[in-house]
Structure formats: C-alpha cells, structure tokens
Design an enzyme around this catalytic site. Structure first.
Site, PDB file in Angstrom:
ATOM      1  N   SER A   1       0.835  -1.198   0.000  1.00  0.00           N
ATOM      2  CA  SER A   1       0.000   0.000   0.000  1.00  0.00           C
ATOM      3  C   SER A   1       0.867   1.244   0.000  1.00  0.00           C
ATOM      4  CB  SER A   1      -0.860  -0.026   1.267  1.00  0.00           C
ATOM      5  OG  SER A   1      -1.425   1.240   1.502  1.00  0.00           O
TER       6      SER A   1
ATOM      7  N   TYR B   1      -1.320  -0.866  11.054  1.00  0.00           N
ATOM      8  CA  TYR B   1      -1.632  -1.489   9.759  1.00  0.00           C
ATOM      9  C   TYR B   1      -0.498  -1.193   8.773  1.00  0.00           C
ATOM     10  CZ  TYR B   1      -3.445  -1.796   5.014  1.00  0.00           C
ATOM     11  OH  TYR B   1      -3.574  -2.062   3.674  1.00  0.00           O
TER      12      TYR B   1
ATOM     13  N   LYS C   1       2.419  -3.716   6.837  1.00  0.00           N
ATOM     14  CA  LYS C   1       2.745  -3.797   5.400  1.00  0.00           C
ATOM     15  C   LYS C   1       4.242  -3.544   5.174  1.00  0.00           C
ATOM     16  CE  LYS C   1      -1.263  -4.740   3.723  1.00  0.00           C
ATOM     17  NZ  LYS C   1      -1.522  -6.016   3.063  1.00  0.00           N
TER      18      LYS C   1
ATOM     19  N   ASN D   1     -13.512   4.153   4.382  1.00  0.00           N
ATOM     20  CA  ASN D   1     -12.998   4.825   3.185  1.00  0.00           C
ATOM     21  C   ASN D   1     -14.048   5.724   2.555  1.00  0.00           C
ATOM     22  OD1 ASN D   1     -11.471   1.808   3.008  1.00  0.00           O
ATOM     23  ND2 ASN D   1     -10.209   3.638   2.928  1.00  0.00           N
ATOM     24  N   LEU D   2     -13.542   6.699   1.829  1.00  0.00           N
ATOM     25  CA  LEU D   2     -14.411   7.761   1.316  1.00  0.00           C
ATOM     26  C   LEU D   2     -15.525   7.248   0.391  1.00  0.00           C
ATOM     27  CD1 LEU D   2     -14.958  10.810   1.046  1.00  0.00           C
ATOM     28  CD2 LEU D   2     -13.408  10.806  -0.922  1.00  0.00           C
TER      29      LEU D   2
END
Ligand code: NAD
Ligand code: UDP
Length: 339
Positions: free
Chosen positions: A126, A151, A155, A201-202
């Site tokens: 990400s 998070y 990653k 999320n948006l």
C-alpha cells in the site's frame, strides 16, 4: 494445462475482482479466505460472470497444516497474497491482532510455498508505507517506513521480510504492489466493495449516504494545503488494479528477485471533487459537514506510475467518472452488499 494460482483473501474486495480477471485470462484459481471480512457470495458471483468457478477453501492462512495441505493437493504455480486485516483505525485500537494476522499469515504462507517449491508471489502492499510523502508524485524509491499506524507498519514489515527472502534465496520471484486508493466495482454491478460495519474509506461511505443507510458524510478537514482545502488522493479503478496484478505476475515469471511497483493513476482528486462527481453521476445530493482532520491523514498523495508503465506495460485506463459510476451501480443494485 492451465496454470493454477492461489489467491489468498480472494473473497474480499480486490481479491474477488482479481480472481475474476485471472479466470477470464485462462488461469485456474484456488481461493483461501477465512471470510473474516467478506462473503463467499462474492465468489459465486465471480463464477457466474466467468462461466467457471474458482475453487474455494474456507480457512485461515495462519493454519500451517491447512496451507501445506493445499500446496500438497494442488500443483500451484504462483500466489497472489491479498489476505490481511486492513482498517487503519482498528489497527490503532488492536495492534496485536493486526500484527498477528498480517505477519503470521504471510510467514505461514511463505514457508508453505518454500516447502512446495513455489516461489512466485505477488503481494498487496500500500501507499501507506510511504507515510507522509516528502514529495509528490511518489515514486517507488521514495523513503518508506515512516508509517503512522500499525496497519501500515505491518505492510512495511512484510515488504522487508519479502526482500530478505529474495536476498537469501534467488529462486523467489516477488512483486510488491503498492496500491493507491482502490475504488469502483465490476461494471455489471454483481461484485463490489462490501465493508463490514461502518465504512472507513471515502467512496464506500459516500455510497452509503447516497442509498440512505448513513445520514451525511463528514469531510475530515478543509484546511489542508490543497486547491480546495480537502485531502487529495489517487483513486484507481479496481479493474485496473486487477489488471496490474496479471501484468506483475507475467513480469515476475520472466525475472527473479523482488520488484516494487506503484499501482495508481498518477492523478490526484480532492474529497470535494469526488463528492461533486458522485452527485452528478447518482443524481443524489450527498449531505456533508466539515469535521476535524482525521489523525494520521495527510494532505496529498498520488503516484508516480512511470515505473509500472515502463516495466509492466501497464497503465490505468478508467477515469474517476467511471470509477464512481461503477461504485454507484454496485451500491444501488446491492444496497445491502452481499447480504
Ligand atoms: P478485504 O478485507 O476486502 O479482503 C481481504 C480478505 O482477506 C478478506 O476476504 C478477509 O476475509 C481475508 N483474510 C484476512 N485475514 C485472513 C487470514 N488470516 N486467513 C484467510 N483470509 C484472511 O480487503 P481488500 O480491500 O480486498 O484488500 C486486499 C489487500 O489489499 C489487503 O492486503 C489490503 O491490506 C491491501 N490494500 C487494500 C487497499 C484498499 O484501500 N482496499 C489499499 C492498499 C492495500
Ligand atoms: N475522508 C473523508 N471522510 C470520510 C472518509 C475519508 O473526508 O468519511 C477523506 C480522507 O480524509 C482522505 C480521503 O477522504 O482525504 C480518502 O480517505 P480514505 O480513507 O478513503 O483513504 P486513505 O486515507 O487511505 O487515503
């Protein structure tokens, strides 16, 4: 004979769209998913669209006996590793659960792959690994590791672990794909994003406001140093992302070592731009109010995508309008998601 690909987390949002793309490209697909954040209905729909089904194994990647068994039972050629917990906010509250799930599942998977002499791996990373970027657009050589939440750190740690694996054993062929902001859905409206509980999320949030299950959008800050003061992100259609995985898989088959590619469009759009465009497409007003900045958020983030273009011959094709059109088609035809 068709190549068999193991897709971990394949019942989830990006995994299900990529499983479909793999089936359509002629691969055989085996999915392992514990359904902790997904429904197996997604895979039934994938089978419906593709005209043949992925093999679904309900189970947890941290279960070493099960994962070894899967490699014993099937001549798997490559692995696409999507399975992870992915909520930033939840990871701040429950860091151990995030580290345990994301790291242990990746270690178990890699060990089982090595046991079975399978070394082709595509990993879902990400843009979160870049933290607050010092410069945009963000290229792959931008420093990483200044992540602001567990998070993101999970990653980053996995990226390092994979680089060490490839360093230790040249048989590994690893693609680390750093996604920017995946949105949208298959244009036929049969599969899409179906987050459990309150969306973080948006775009899923806006979709829920549009169907009336949430009252209004909170815009997290309008005092950022951007054109309209709201945060700017690089939204990418999930079908482009799925396609990027197929290109990355082709590329690593041809070469060894670890490769890192950004998958984005290279374009930034603000929260207000997304909102206005969505209102136009859906014909529904999206009530909103300006709220304080969300902790850990950054002003602007978009990708330099030239490396993926050059090395993979891959480029995102879909516009923001198409992403939002497809997100709305999915949400309006499935107001309760897969339920
Ligand atoms: P998702 O939650 O829809 O899919 C992840 C899937 O993994 C789910 O189906 C879940 O049930 C499964 N899973 C989780 N832990 C598991 C375990 N231990 N064993 C078996 N299955 C397990 O999420 P997504 O949006 O499709 O994301 C896929 C990957 O892409 C994740 O690794 C995520 O971190 C990464 N990613 C997502 C985004 C995004 O905005 N969606 C952005 C960047 C990176
Ligand atoms: N955002 C917002 N309200 C929401 C969710 C997101 O204003 O309910 C903003 C957020 O501050 C960011 C952008 O939308 O500027 C994209 O956020 P998202 O959580 O989708 O992605 P990420 O933060 O991971 O880039």
């Amino acid at each position: 004979m068709r190549h068999k690909i193991l897709v971990t987390g394949g019942a989830g949002y990006i995994g299900s769209h990529t499983a479909l793309a793999l089936l359509q490209a002629g691969y055989d697909v085996i999915v392992i998913d514990n359904l902790s954040n997904s429904s197996k209905v997604s895979l039934e729909r994938v089978g419906e669209i593709a005209g043949r089904n992925p093999l679904f194994i309900e189970g947890d990647l941290r279960d070493a006996a099960l994962v070894n068994q899967i490699f014993n039972d099937h001549p798997i050629e490559s692995v696409l590793h999507f399975a992870a917990l992915k909520s930033v906010e939840e990871s701040v509250r429950e860091p151990l659960r995030y580290f345990e799930n994301n790291l242990v599942s990746t270690m178990t998977l890699c060990q089982a792959m090595a046991n079975a002499n399978v070394f082709n791996l595509v990993f879902s990373s990400s843009a979160v690994v870049y933290g607050a970027p010092s410069i945009v657009p963000i290229a792959e050589h931008h420093p990483t590791g200044q992540t602001t939440n567990p998070y993101g750190r999970s990653k980053f740690m996995i990226e390092q672990m994979l680089a060490d694996l490839a360093e230790a054993d040249p048989r590994w062929k690893i693609a680390i794909l750093r996604y920017f902001n995946p949105v949208g859905a298959h244009p036929n409206g049969l599969i899409g994003e179906d987050p459990n509980g309150m969306p973080n999320n948006l775009v899923p949030y806006i979709c829920r406001v549009a169907v009336g299950t949430l009252a209004e959008l909170k815009i997290f800050g309008n005092d950022y140093p951007t054109a309209d003061g709201t945060g700017v992100r690089d939204y990418i259609h999930v079908l482009d992302l799925a396609d990027g995985h197929l290109s990355a898989l082709d590329a690593i088959r041809k070469s060894g070592g670890t490769h890192i590619w950004n998958l984005g469009t290279g374009q930034g759009n603000s929260v207000l731009e997304v909102l206005r465009e969505f209102e136009d497409i859906s014909g529904r007003p999206i009530p909103y109010k300006i709220a304080p900045r969300r902790p850990g958020d950054i002003a602007t983030c978009f990708a330099d995508v030239s490396k993926a273009e050059r090395e993979l011959g891959w480029k995102a094709k879909y516009t923001l309008n198409e992403m939002l059109r497809d997100a709305w088609k999915w949400q309006s035809t499935n107001p309760l998601g897969y339920k």
